[in-house]
Design a protein around this motif. Sequence first.
Motif, PDB file in Angstrom:
ATOM      1  N   SER A 176     -35.502 -26.836  55.322  1.00  0.00           N
ATOM      2  CA  SER A 176     -34.697 -25.740  54.632  1.00  0.00           C
ATOM      3  C   SER A 176     -35.025 -25.804  53.070  1.00  0.00           C
ATOM      4  O   SER A 176     -35.358 -27.049  52.396  1.00  0.00           O
ATOM      5  N   GLU A 177     -34.646 -24.882  52.303  1.00  0.00           N
ATOM      6  CA  GLU A 177     -34.756 -24.887  50.819  1.00  0.00           C
ATOM      7  C   GLU A 177     -33.836 -26.122  50.267  1.00  0.00           C
ATOM      8  O   GLU A 177     -34.238 -26.789  49.461  1.00  0.00           O
ATOM      9  N   GLU A 178     -32.743 -26.026  50.723  1.00  0.00           N
ATOM     10  CA  GLU A 178     -31.827 -27.380  50.265  1.00  0.00           C
ATOM     11  C   GLU A 178     -32.475 -28.691  50.692  1.00  0.00           C
ATOM     12  O   GLU A 178     -32.328 -29.517  49.879  1.00  0.00           O
ATOM     13  N   ASP A 179     -33.071 -28.762  51.849  1.00  0.00           N
ATOM     14  CA  ASP A 179     -33.491 -30.009  52.313  1.00  0.00           C
ATOM     15  C   ASP A 179     -34.981 -30.230  51.431  1.00  0.00           C
ATOM     16  O   ASP A 179     -35.215 -31.514  51.278  1.00  0.00           O
ATOM     17  N   LYS A 180     -35.607 -29.496  51.177  1.00  0.00           N
ATOM     18  CA  LYS A 180     -36.875 -29.550  50.380  1.00  0.00           C
ATOM     19  C   LYS A 180     -36.279 -30.229  49.042  1.00  0.00           C
ATOM     20  O   LYS A 180     -37.154 -31.182  48.747  1.00  0.00           O
ATOM     21  N   ILE A 181     -35.689 -29.875  48.466  1.00  0.00           N
ATOM     22  CA  ILE A 181     -34.940 -30.463  47.385  1.00  0.00           C
ATOM     23  C   ILE A 181     -34.530 -31.769  47.284  1.00  0.00           C
ATOM     24  O   ILE A 181     -34.892 -32.627  46.486  1.00  0.00           O
ATOM     25  N   LEU A 182     -33.652 -32.008  48.595  1.00  0.00           N
ATOM     26  CA  LEU A 182     -33.382 -33.432  48.748  1.00  0.00           C
ATOM     27  C   LEU A 182     -34.441 -34.350  49.027  1.00  0.00           C
ATOM     28  O   LEU A 182     -34.585 -35.486  48.855  1.00  0.00           O
ATOM     29  N   LYS A 278     -27.811 -37.522  52.180  1.00  0.00           N
ATOM     30  CA  LYS A 278     -27.346 -36.591  51.056  1.00  0.00           C
ATOM     31  C   LYS A 278     -26.534 -37.625  50.146  1.00  0.00           C
ATOM     32  O   LYS A 278     -26.660 -37.612  49.037  1.00  0.00           O
TER      33      LYS A 278
END
Length: 292
Positions: A176-182, A278
Amino acid sequence: MISDKELRQKDFVRTHQVECSGEYCEFKDLLNKSAIRERRLNEASCVYMWVEQKKDDHFDILYVGKAGKGVVQRLIQHRSGFKSSGTGRKNNVELQNRIHQNKEIFVYSRVASMVTFFEQKVSAYSAEEEALIAKYLPPLNRARVERRPDSGQVEVVGLEDVYHGEEIIEFIESLSEEDKILFKRLLTWALELEATAELDQKVVRGYTNQPNSLNGSPIYLFAKLGKKGNAKAHSWQVRISLSKLAVILPLKYLNPSLDKSLVDIKEQSNSFSPLDIKDFIESPSKYYSPHG
């Protein structure tokens, strides 16, 4: 290290010399156009190496690449990349530094072999590139972090040059876009560790006795690799899962003040994995102590 004789025995020919008199490196032709055409280096699928002259016609291999439409076109792309891409800018700096230390750097190229699959002849250039990277572990075939001096923006570059690096890219694209950043933050942390600075990088099929239900998971490994491509004993420093967002670390780096309920520990493999990735990414030092 490899000799000029060994390179020629493998059908490599010295095609270019790297020159860095200005801001960006260039590739000086060492063969005339007729010789390039005769060898089909301008059109056929090729593999090539950037090599640094050592002594007695021996070289260190700095980089291995493939060229689907000929090495001439691929080097033109590299020249453009020196100005415009993160990986290219990093490579330009590496080449500049070596040449300013009076090192000589050459390009050796060869037309890849043709193999037959399903009654069709195809070029083996991708397989040859992969085999050469696995055999010689070139220092520029690694991911690195680039920090743009103008904006301070952080970019991970060179993933496509890692052994089986396409699997890392495919995993990132599946997030997901959030997990790509993480994942980018996790990867940046791993790449900037002092402990990983000189290590090899590759994707492996996974290990047993791993924490956090990661047995057999494809892993992005940071370790010193031996001649057969296996991690040398006790040399690994980071394993990043390519099946879910997770990291595995040597047990010796577990922060002694950490609440042990926050990690999964596997004594058999001397490793641990944060259960809340996270939280780890937000505060790595809470979990990881470089001095144990």
